[in-house]
Design an enzyme around this catalytic site. Structure first.
Site, PDB file in Angstrom:
ATOM      1  N   ASN A 101      -0.051   1.453   6.290  1.00  0.00           N
ATOM      2  CA  ASN A 101       0.771   0.585   5.198  1.00  0.00           C
ATOM      3  C   ASN A 101       1.394  -0.383   6.013  1.00  0.00           C
ATOM      4  O   ASN A 101       2.186   0.233   7.033  1.00  0.00           O
ATOM      5  CB  ASN A 101       1.803   1.367   4.196  1.00  0.00           C
ATOM      6  CG  ASN A 101       2.857   0.470   3.795  1.00  0.00           C
ATOM      7  OD1 ASN A 101       2.219  -0.644   3.408  1.00  0.00           O
ATOM      8  ND2 ASN A 101       3.959   0.842   3.435  1.00  0.00           N
ATOM      9  N   GLY A 102       1.159  -1.754   5.864  1.00  0.00           N
ATOM     10  CA  GLY A 102       1.914  -2.696   6.934  1.00  0.00           C
ATOM     11  C   GLY A 102       0.646  -3.486   7.370  1.00  0.00           C
ATOM     12  O   GLY A 102      -0.378  -3.694   6.757  1.00  0.00           O
ATOM     13  N   GLU A 115       3.805 -13.943 -14.511  1.00  0.00           N
ATOM     14  CA  GLU A 115       3.300 -12.851 -13.602  1.00  0.00           C
ATOM     15  C   GLU A 115       2.661 -11.709 -14.479  1.00  0.00           C
ATOM     16  O   GLU A 115       1.653 -11.215 -13.955  1.00  0.00           O
ATOM     17  CB  GLU A 115       4.498 -12.021 -12.849  1.00  0.00           C
ATOM     18  CG  GLU A 115       5.302 -11.362 -13.540  1.00  0.00           C
ATOM     19  CD  GLU A 115       6.136 -10.381 -12.780  1.00  0.00           C
ATOM     20  OE1 GLU A 115       5.994 -10.056 -11.811  1.00  0.00           O
ATOM     21  OE2 GLU A 115       7.543 -10.302 -13.112  1.00  0.00           O
ATOM     22  N   LYS A 170       8.452 -13.882 -15.392  1.00  0.00           N
ATOM     23  CA  LYS A 170       8.207 -12.861 -16.343  1.00  0.00           C
ATOM     24  C   LYS A 170       6.665 -13.422 -17.075  1.00  0.00           C
ATOM     25  O   LYS A 170       5.998 -12.557 -16.777  1.00  0.00           O
ATOM     26  CB  LYS A 170       9.146 -12.492 -17.363  1.00  0.00           C
ATOM     27  CG  LYS A 170      10.342 -11.593 -17.071  1.00  0.00           C
ATOM     28  CD  LYS A 170      10.074 -10.266 -16.816  1.00  0.00           C
ATOM     29  CE  LYS A 170       9.468 -10.006 -15.162  1.00  0.00           C
ATOM     30  NZ  LYS A 170      10.646  -9.986 -14.358  1.00  0.00           N
ATOM     31  N   HIS A 177      14.817 -35.715 -13.990  1.00  0.00           N
ATOM     32  CA  HIS A 177      14.472 -36.116 -12.896  1.00  0.00           C
ATOM     33  C   HIS A 177      13.043 -35.808 -12.252  1.00  0.00           C
ATOM     34  O   HIS A 177      12.643 -35.791 -11.020  1.00  0.00           O
ATOM     35  CB  HIS A 177      15.776 -35.507 -11.944  1.00  0.00           C
ATOM     36  CG  HIS A 177      16.936 -35.852 -12.082  1.00  0.00           C
ATOM     37  ND1 HIS A 177      17.440 -37.247 -11.940  1.00  0.00           N
ATOM     38  CD2 HIS A 177      17.867 -35.132 -12.526  1.00  0.00           C
ATOM     39  CE1 HIS A 177      18.754 -37.057 -12.241  1.00  0.00           C
ATOM     40  NE2 HIS A 177      18.958 -36.013 -12.914  1.00  0.00           N
ATOM     41  N   LYS A 221       4.310  -3.711  -6.839  1.00  0.00           N
ATOM     42  CA  LYS A 221       5.720  -3.527  -7.269  1.00  0.00           C
ATOM     43  C   LYS A 221       6.429  -3.515  -6.079  1.00  0.00           C
ATOM     44  O   LYS A 221       7.655  -3.937  -6.143  1.00  0.00           O
ATOM     45  CB  LYS A 221       5.712  -1.924  -7.882  1.00  0.00           C
ATOM     46  CG  LYS A 221       7.120  -1.655  -8.339  1.00  0.00           C
ATOM     47  CD  LYS A 221       7.572  -2.280  -9.660  1.00  0.00           C
ATOM     48  CE  LYS A 221       8.738  -1.981 -10.308  1.00  0.00           C
ATOM     49  NZ  LYS A 221       9.435  -3.250 -11.038  1.00  0.00           N
ATOM     50  N   TRP A 255      -3.342  -2.695  -1.305  1.00  0.00           N
ATOM     51  CA  TRP A 255      -2.789  -3.852  -1.788  1.00  0.00           C
ATOM     52  C   TRP A 255      -3.371  -5.006  -0.796  1.00  0.00           C
ATOM     53  O   TRP A 255      -2.826  -4.835   0.488  1.00  0.00           O
ATOM     54  CB  TRP A 255      -1.289  -4.156  -2.020  1.00  0.00           C
ATOM     55  CG  TRP A 255      -1.015  -5.561  -2.846  1.00  0.00           C
ATOM     56  CD1 TRP A 255      -1.213  -5.810  -3.861  1.00  0.00           C
ATOM     57  CD2 TRP A 255      -0.613  -6.861  -1.898  1.00  0.00           C
ATOM     58  NE1 TRP A 255      -0.731  -7.267  -4.042  1.00  0.00           N
ATOM     59  CE2 TRP A 255      -0.566  -7.808  -2.777  1.00  0.00           C
ATOM     60  CE3 TRP A 255      -0.261  -6.932  -0.346  1.00  0.00           C
ATOM     61  CZ2 TRP A 255       0.062  -9.260  -2.294  1.00  0.00           C
ATOM     62  CZ3 TRP A 255       0.054  -8.215  -0.075  1.00  0.00           C
ATOM     63  CH2 TRP A 255       0.195  -9.152  -0.875  1.00  0.00           C
ATOM     64  N   GLU A 258      13.920 -16.706 -14.561  1.00  0.00           N
ATOM     65  CA  GLU A 258      13.527 -15.376 -14.673  1.00  0.00           C
ATOM     66  C   GLU A 258      12.489 -15.356 -15.851  1.00  0.00           C
ATOM     67  O   GLU A 258      11.644 -14.587 -15.969  1.00  0.00           O
ATOM     68  CB  GLU A 258      14.720 -14.284 -15.021  1.00  0.00           C
ATOM     69  CG  GLU A 258      14.442 -12.972 -15.512  1.00  0.00           C
ATOM     70  CD  GLU A 258      13.529 -12.023 -14.452  1.00  0.00           C
ATOM     71  OE1 GLU A 258      13.181 -12.416 -13.424  1.00  0.00           O
ATOM     72  OE2 GLU A 258      13.016 -10.868 -14.919  1.00  0.00           O
ATOM     73  N   CYS A 292       0.781  -1.122   0.197  1.00  0.00           N
ATOM     74  CA  CYS A 292      -0.205   0.105   0.046  1.00  0.00           C
ATOM     75  C   CYS A 292       0.842   1.315  -0.052  1.00  0.00           C
ATOM     76  O   CYS A 292       2.048   1.258   0.400  1.00  0.00           O
ATOM     77  CB  CYS A 292      -1.017   0.163   1.112  1.00  0.00           C
ATOM     78  SG  CYS A 292      -1.941  -1.347   1.452  1.00  0.00           S
ATOM     79  N   ARG A 351       2.755   0.338  -5.389  1.00  0.00           N
ATOM     80  CA  ARG A 351       2.595  -0.216  -4.088  1.00  0.00           C
ATOM     81  C   ARG A 351       1.458  -1.274  -3.802  1.00  0.00           C
ATOM     82  O   ARG A 351       1.198  -1.741  -2.813  1.00  0.00           O
ATOM     83  CB  ARG A 351       2.745   0.716  -3.060  1.00  0.00           C
ATOM     84  CG  ARG A 351       4.072   1.621  -3.056  1.00  0.00           C
ATOM     85  CD  ARG A 351       4.273   2.603  -2.141  1.00  0.00           C
ATOM     86  NE  ARG A 351       4.538   1.991  -0.719  1.00  0.00           N
ATOM     87  CZ  ARG A 351       5.701   1.758  -0.223  1.00  0.00           C
ATOM     88  NH1 ARG A 351       6.829   2.274  -1.110  1.00  0.00           N
ATOM     89  NH2 ARG A 351       5.880   1.018   0.792  1.00  0.00           N
TER      90      ARG A 351
HETATM   91  O1  M6R Z   1      11.995  -4.293  -5.065  1.00  0.00           O
HETATM   92  P1  M6R Z   1      12.663  -5.562  -5.206  1.00  0.00           P
HETATM   93  O2  M6R Z   1      13.679  -5.874  -6.282  1.00  0.00           O
HETATM   94  O3  M6R Z   1      13.241  -5.955  -3.678  1.00  0.00           O
HETATM   95  O4  M6R Z   1      11.443  -6.928  -5.503  1.00  0.00           O
HETATM   96  C1  M6R Z   1      11.520  -7.832  -5.351  1.00  0.00           C
HETATM   97  C2  M6R Z   1      10.521  -8.803  -6.157  1.00  0.00           C
HETATM   98  O5  M6R Z   1       9.417  -8.548  -5.398  1.00  0.00           O
HETATM   99  C3  M6R Z   1      10.451  -8.446  -7.484  1.00  0.00           C
HETATM  100  O6  M6R Z   1      11.554  -8.550  -8.085  1.00  0.00           O
HETATM  101  C4  M6R Z   1       9.287  -9.057  -8.221  1.00  0.00           C
HETATM  102  O7  M6R Z   1       9.556 -10.518  -8.111  1.00  0.00           O
HETATM  103  C5  M6R Z   1       8.935  -8.562  -9.475  1.00  0.00           C
HETATM  104  N1  M6R Z   1       7.590  -8.455  -9.699  1.00  0.00           N
HETATM  105  C6  M6R Z   1       9.438  -9.326 -10.792  1.00  0.00           C
HETATM  106  O8  M6R Z   1       8.938  -8.999 -12.014  1.00  0.00           O
END
Ligand code: M6R
Length: 606
Positions: A98-99, A486, A483, A502, A601, A74, A479, A2, A27
């Site tokens: 926030n929290g 998500e 990507k 395996h 984010k 969020w 990665e 948030c 956020r």
């Molecule tokens: O802000 P940060 O780099 O610490 O965030 C870590 C992860 O939350 C962030 O990389 C997340 O996995 C992304 N959405 C990936 O695209």
């Protein structure tokens, strides 16, 4: 997670609150709300969904107050709905948070017994009722808030306004970031300086346990014990930040295209290009004798750390321990005396990474962080900060931050290798030259983006996609899978190519695209064997490689032709096709590319 914001302004503040929230949408974005003090009363407007829903509501039902708070959410406690959207109110107190308030259940029961009526399922609402409860006992707002804060357990950043008080706002920080912005006869609160950038560049970051009482003309910060404390006022660099997609359809695409430039900036920060050497800051430890490097991070940043592990072990011959931050701390990993711990984070606010940083610090490690947001909590709590110069990353899916993290970490690996006598001058120049050429390769690969639009038609029909890679390509496969899942919501998994047989090989059939990240390096032949195993079971291979498709001796459904590269830099360049496959697939599927469902984010809850 948030984002929160508060303004004691000179004119009605609702519009500015929404503007600030727009900058905090990274956020969280499942609902939003604002509240102001209007003729002594608290008035609020809330809306489920994106911020534009709140803006539309405010057009129909404007708010006129000059003191106000705002929130973009969020969801943690309670579904994303209007009734759970912040601000939350009691009869005379209004709060954004926030929290997570960990002891909210017991407080809620206690307050309900005392007559409070709750209108949401959130943990936050207890804060408003708790302060009101203290006020009913006779305390003034400041004292009531102080008493209430003493009863909260968990992580919070709070902004609070009060009915009948047009020139008072209280902020508090415990575990979640909060900045005070200083204007001319105006005061601001925000989850970060970016939120406040249109209003002021003078910011003071609260420290853990701090709370601040704001009036338009003054402010006073107190620590957890109630002692008055001074915190430095900084000039924020965030004012140049524009929330602007330029000519691109999405922030993610803009950020993919910015990579050549921002990687150059980041590399320039850690290299002497003319001399062909790495120029690295003193990390405050003797890199020649440091016994071990521990790396920790989350999500994409973790995969950057995993690439760094391969680099550090291979080129610097130093033992490296790595784990995701949510595990490293809780498995109580022992830390070596004199060890170096490296944390990687775009936002610098990720709760798991921050908690693990503190764990390693308490265990006597030298803390180095690779962060993109300069004044973030992780940056401020590190002994040494290695900034990535990616600029603001708005798309929830990390792209340019990832490749900038790789750039900084590559230089770290070379600095450690040199200190440990593992790198001749000639070899250093060779590797630096390879890094310097990365932006050029990215620029030329981006000329062929149409290719990915074609591939996206095929990927968008898949229910599952596998990504395989070996060595340095293994984290890139992970990665790639992250990507895709998500932003397109297609199930995707990354595996070490050698692990296929395996278990995961059972998943292969002719409907499953298998993306194989296979630069023509010393492991290529091994990966070819794994591709043949896939092909033998009808798997549809998407080969991402500089090798000829004929050289692998089996059918390939598609070949993304990569340039020949020095093996050291392949992760930086092979990340690009991973991003473009995911992006174009998501666009074709019509998902919300920049703000995919259920994500945020910056993940500031554990
Ligand atoms: O802000 P940060 O780099 O610490 O965030 C870590 C992860 O939350 C962030 O990389 C997340 O996995 C992304 N959405 C990936 O695209």
């Amino acid at each position: 997670m948030c984002g929160i914001v508060g303004i004691l302004g000179a004119k009605p503040v609702a519009e500015d609150l929404v503007d600030a929230l727009r900058r905090l949408e990274y956020r969280g974005y499942d609902s939003a709300g604002v509240a102001t003090v209007e003729n002594g009363h608290l008035e609020r407007r809330r809306a489920e969904g994106k911020l534009r829903n709140l803006s539309e509501r405010l057009m129909r039902e404007p708010l006129a107050g000059k003191a106000g708070i705002g929130h973009t959410r969020w969801a943690t406690h309670g579904a994303p709905s209007e009734r759970n959207a912040h601000p939350h109110m009691s009869e005379n107190v209004c709060v954004v948070h926030n929290g997570i308030i960990e002891n909210f259940r017991e407080l809620r029961e206690e307050l309900t017994r005392a007559g409070a009526v709750f209108a949401s399922d959130t943990d936050t609402e207890v804060v408003a009722h708790l302060i009101s409860y203290e006020m009913r006992k006779g305390a003034e707002p400041v004292e009531a808030t102080r008493n209430a804060l003493g009863r909260l357990r968990g992580a919070f950043a709070l902004a609070i306004i009060f009915a009948g008080h047009d020139n008072l706002m209280i902020g508090a920080r415990e575990g979640s970031p909060l900045a005070v912005g200083h204007g001319d006869q105006q005061m601001f609160l925000g989850s970060d300086a970016i939120a406040l950038a249109p209003f002021t560049d003078k910011v003071t970051y609260l420290e853990e346990g701090d709370w601040v009482v704001l009036h338009r003309e003054s402010f006073e910060i107190r620590d957890r014990q109630g002692r008055k404390v001074e915190r430095p006022m900084l000039t924020s660099q965030a004012s140049g930040f524009l929330v602007d997609k330029g000519n691109h359809r999405h922030f993610m695409l803009k950020e993919i295209h910015e990579q050549a430039e921002v990687i150059s900036h980041t590399l320039t920060n850690y290299m002497d290009m003319a001399a062909g050497t790495v120029r690295f800051p003193d990390l405050g430890v003797d890199l020649a004798t440091v016994p071990r490097i521990t790396i920790s991070a989350c999500g994409t940043a973790y995969y950057a750390g995993l690439v760094a592990k391969y680099w550090l072990e291979r080129y610097a011959r130093i033992p490296v321990e790595i784990d995701v931050a949510s595990e490293l701390r809780y498995r109580e990993a022992p830390m070596p005396e004199g060890g170096l711990a490296v944390f990687v984070s775009q936002s610098g606010e990720t709760a798991d990474t921050l908690a693990t940083l503190r764990y390693c610090k308490a265990a006597g490690q030298r803390i180095v962080s690779v962060v993109n947001v300069r004044n973030s909590t992780i940056a401020r709590e590190s002994h040494v900060v290695l900034p990535t110069l990616a600029g603001p990353e708005i798309g929830v899916a990390s792209t340019k931050a990832f490749t900038c993290q790789l750039s900084a970490l590559a230089c770290l690996a070379l600095a450690v290798a040199r200190a440990r006598g593992q790198l001749s001058e000639e070899r250093e120049r060779e590797l630096v030259r390879a890094l310097v050429e990365v932006p050029r390769h990215l620029t030329s690969l981006l000329r062929d983006e149409r290719r990915y639009e074609e591939l996206a038609h095929w990927f968008s029909k898949a229910k599952d996609v596998l990504y395989l890679g070996r060595g340095l390509s293994y984290p890139i496969a992970l990665e790639g899978a992250l990507k895709l899942k998500e932003i397109s919501y297609i199930h995707a998994e990354g595996y070490a190519a050698g692990e296929m047989k395996h278990g995961p090989i059972a998943l292969i059939d002719e409907k499953v695209p298998v993306v194989v990240v296979a630069p023509n390096d010393d492991l290529f032949e091994k990966t070819v064997s794994n591709m043949q195993e896939v092909a033998a079971r009808g798997g549809q291979i998407v080969l991402v490689s500089d090798a000829d498709r004929d050289s692998i001796g089996c059918e390939v459904a598609a070949h993304i032709r990569m340039p020949a590269l020095h093996p050291f830099v392949t992760p930086l360049v092979y990340a690009l096709p991973m991003q473009l496959i995911a992006y174009h697939t998501a666009v074709l599927m019509g998902t919300d590319v920049d703000q995919p469902r259920n994500l945020a984010k910056s993940v500031t809850v554990e």
